[in-house]
Write an enzyme that holds these catalytic residues in place. Structure first.
Site, PDB file in Angstrom:
ATOM      1  CB  SER A 138     -52.761 -76.877  48.296  1.00  8.79           C
ATOM      2  OG  SER A 138     -52.738 -77.964  47.391  1.00  8.79           O
ATOM      3  CE1 TYR A 151     -47.813 -75.538  46.281  1.00  8.98           C
ATOM      4  CE2 TYR A 151     -49.084 -77.516  46.724  1.00  8.98           C
ATOM      5  CZ  TYR A 151     -49.017 -76.201  46.294  1.00  8.98           C
ATOM      6  OH  TYR A 151     -50.166 -75.565  45.875  1.00  8.98           O
TER       7      TYR A 151
HETATM    8  P1  NAD Z   1     -49.346 -68.386  39.947  1.00 11.53           P
HETATM    9  O1  NAD Z   1     -47.945 -68.797  39.644  1.00 11.53           O
HETATM   10  O2  NAD Z   1     -50.281 -68.087  38.829  1.00 11.53           O
HETATM   11  O3  NAD Z   1     -49.355 -67.119  40.917  1.00 11.53           O
HETATM   12  C1  NAD Z   1     -48.492 -67.031  42.016  1.00 11.53           C
HETATM   13  C2  NAD Z   1     -48.387 -65.587  42.463  1.00 11.53           C
HETATM   14  O4  NAD Z   1     -47.482 -65.527  43.571  1.00 11.53           O
HETATM   15  C3  NAD Z   1     -47.809 -64.663  41.373  1.00 11.53           C
HETATM   16  O5  NAD Z   1     -48.459 -63.410  41.393  1.00 11.53           O
HETATM   17  C4  NAD Z   1     -46.364 -64.498  41.808  1.00 11.53           C
HETATM   18  O6  NAD Z   1     -45.748 -63.280  41.395  1.00 11.53           O
HETATM   19  C5  NAD Z   1     -46.518 -64.520  43.321  1.00 11.53           C
HETATM   20  N1  NAD Z   1     -45.241 -64.815  43.986  1.00 11.53           N
HETATM   21  C6  NAD Z   1     -44.476 -65.927  43.833  1.00 11.53           C
HETATM   22  N2  NAD Z   1     -43.338 -65.777  44.544  1.00 11.53           N
HETATM   23  C7  NAD Z   1     -43.413 -64.568  45.151  1.00 11.53           C
HETATM   24  C8  NAD Z   1     -42.543 -63.838  46.012  1.00 11.53           C
HETATM   25  N3  NAD Z   1     -41.353 -64.320  46.393  1.00 11.53           N
HETATM   26  N4  NAD Z   1     -42.931 -62.610  46.423  1.00 11.53           N
HETATM   27  C9  NAD Z   1     -44.124 -62.080  46.025  1.00 11.53           C
HETATM   28  N5  NAD Z   1     -44.981 -62.724  45.206  1.00 11.53           N
HETATM   29  C10 NAD Z   1     -44.622 -63.953  44.790  1.00 11.53           C
HETATM   30  O7  NAD Z   1     -49.906 -69.544  40.881  1.00 11.53           O
HETATM   31  P2  NAD Z   1     -51.395 -69.938  41.344  1.00 11.53           P
HETATM   32  O8  NAD Z   1     -51.672 -71.267  40.770  1.00 11.53           O
HETATM   33  O9  NAD Z   1     -52.333 -68.830  41.136  1.00 11.53           O
HETATM   34  O10 NAD Z   1     -51.155 -70.170  42.900  1.00 11.53           O
HETATM   35  C11 NAD Z   1     -51.627 -69.281  43.899  1.00 11.53           C
HETATM   36  C12 NAD Z   1     -51.728 -70.044  45.212  1.00 11.53           C
HETATM   37  O11 NAD Z   1     -52.694 -71.085  45.094  1.00 11.53           O
HETATM   38  C13 NAD Z   1     -50.435 -70.706  45.661  1.00 11.53           C
HETATM   39  O12 NAD Z   1     -50.277 -70.581  47.051  1.00 11.53           O
HETATM   40  C14 NAD Z   1     -50.636 -72.158  45.275  1.00 11.53           C
HETATM   41  O13 NAD Z   1     -49.885 -73.034  46.062  1.00 11.53           O
HETATM   42  C15 NAD Z   1     -52.128 -72.297  45.534  1.00 11.53           C
HETATM   43  N6  NAD Z   1     -52.771 -73.428  44.844  1.00 11.53           N
HETATM   44  C16 NAD Z   1     -52.729 -73.505  43.481  1.00 11.53           C
HETATM   45  C17 NAD Z   1     -53.363 -74.591  42.859  1.00 11.53           C
HETATM   46  C18 NAD Z   1     -53.384 -74.719  41.375  1.00 11.53           C
HETATM   47  O14 NAD Z   1     -53.805 -75.792  40.902  1.00 11.53           O
HETATM   48  N7  NAD Z   1     -53.016 -73.714  40.589  1.00 11.53           N
HETATM   49  C19 NAD Z   1     -53.995 -75.568  43.632  1.00 11.53           C
HETATM   50  C20 NAD Z   1     -54.000 -75.452  45.009  1.00 11.53           C
HETATM   51  C21 NAD Z   1     -53.383 -74.370  45.608  1.00 11.53           C
END
Ligand code: NAD
Length: 256
Positions: A138, A151
């Site tokens: 991130s 985080y």
């Molecule tokens: P999201 O909530 O849409 O997806 C998260 C995924 O992780 C889901 O499929 C969920 O089922 C899975 N997950 C969560 N806990 C779990 C567990 N205990 N076991 C197995 N699977 C699990 O979120 P996203 O925004 O797509 O985030 C994905 C990644 O990107 C994360 O690591 C997040 O920190 C990172 N990220 C997101 C953003 C953003 O703005 N959305 C920015 C920077 C980084």
């Protein structure tokens, strides 16, 4: 065909990356996530793009389930070429109220799961002299924001982990990189928009422009396609000398 295992790929960024990999028709994809329709998502993408997929609901907090997922993927596809550690959660709270169990879950899901999975795929990658591990960190792997202590710690942690494995993997053509996205409009962020609107007594559009995208020079969410294409580049055969980086894809947030 190569095989890519993508954690948290039944939602948001992981699903976006999985689709970009599927579109190339050069990868079979191992889907993972806690969404109840995970198997349907994996089946639909296999049908749409003519690739093979599988689905595992392995919980990132359970090392045994993660090892089982890797074993199942290897027995189905014979190898894992690309591991994308993407699953992650967020919790926003001042430190004095931050629940202990949220801290542990964030470190476990966002950081420790990448350790278990990298360890599980490492031997095969080393033997075949090819491996690509891509950690979805991130912008918060490089800078902090208040109220996101767990985080930010998990994401800085995974950047350090990335650099260490890059050094260990270099003799074996295993590259290990982190991608550091700015804000991407996924369920994880939509929940934050709603929560912050309530907390600040602001409209949701003000939260987006005045709170979230405030730190990005480009006042747009990062797209799933951009992240998918960046991940494909790092996964490619040609990316041999790109290793140990934490690449911002953040609309200029880290340029400031
Ligand atoms: P999201 O909530 O849409 O997806 C998260 C995924 O992780 C889901 O499929 C969920 O089922 C899975 N997950 C969560 N806990 C779990 C567990 N205990 N076991 C197995 N699977 C699990 O979120 P996203 O925004 O797509 O985030 C994905 C990644 O990107 C994360 O690591 C997040 O920190 C990172 N990220 C997101 C953003 C953003 O703005 N959305 C920015 C920077 C980084």
């Amino acid at each position: 065909m190569k095989t890519a295992l993508i954690t948290g790929s039944t939602s948001g960024i992981g699903l976006g990356i999985a689709k970009e990999f599927a579109k190339t028709k050069q990868y079979n994809v191992v889907f993972n996530g806690l969404e109840a329709n995970g198997q349907e998502i994996a089946d639909a993408i296999a049908k749409e793009y003519g690739i093979q997929t599988m689905f595992s609901n392995a919980n990132m907090l359970k090392a045994e389930e993660l090892r089982k997922m890797v074993d199942e993927a290897v027995s189905k596809f014979s190898k894992i070429d690309v591991l994308i550690n993407n699953a992650g959660i967020q919790h926003v709270s001042p430190i004095e109220d931050f629940p202990d169990e949220k801290w542990n879950a964030i470190i476990g899901i966002n950081l420790t799961s990448a350790f278990y999975l990298s360890k599980a795929v490492w031997k095969g990658m080393k033997e075949r002299k090819f491996g690509r591990i891509i950690n979805i960190a991130s912008a918060h792997g490089l800078v902090a924001s208040e109220f996101k202590s767990a985080y930010v710690a998990s994401k800085h942690g995974i950047v350090g982990f990335t650099k260490t494995l890059a050094l260990e993997g270099a003799p074996f053509n295993i590259t290990v990189n982190a991608i550091c996205p700015g804000y991407v409009k996924t369920p994880l962020v939509e929940k934050q928009i709603a929560d912050q609107a309530k907390a600040h007594n602001m409209s949701e559009s003000d939260v987006v422009s005045k709170v979230m995208l405030y730190k990005q020079a480009v006042k747009d969410f990062v797209s799933l396609e951009t992240l998918g294409q960046t991940t494909l580049l790092l996964a490619s055969d040609h990316a041999t000398t790109i290793t140990g980086i934490a690449m911002p894809v953040d609309g200029g947030w880290n340029a400031q």
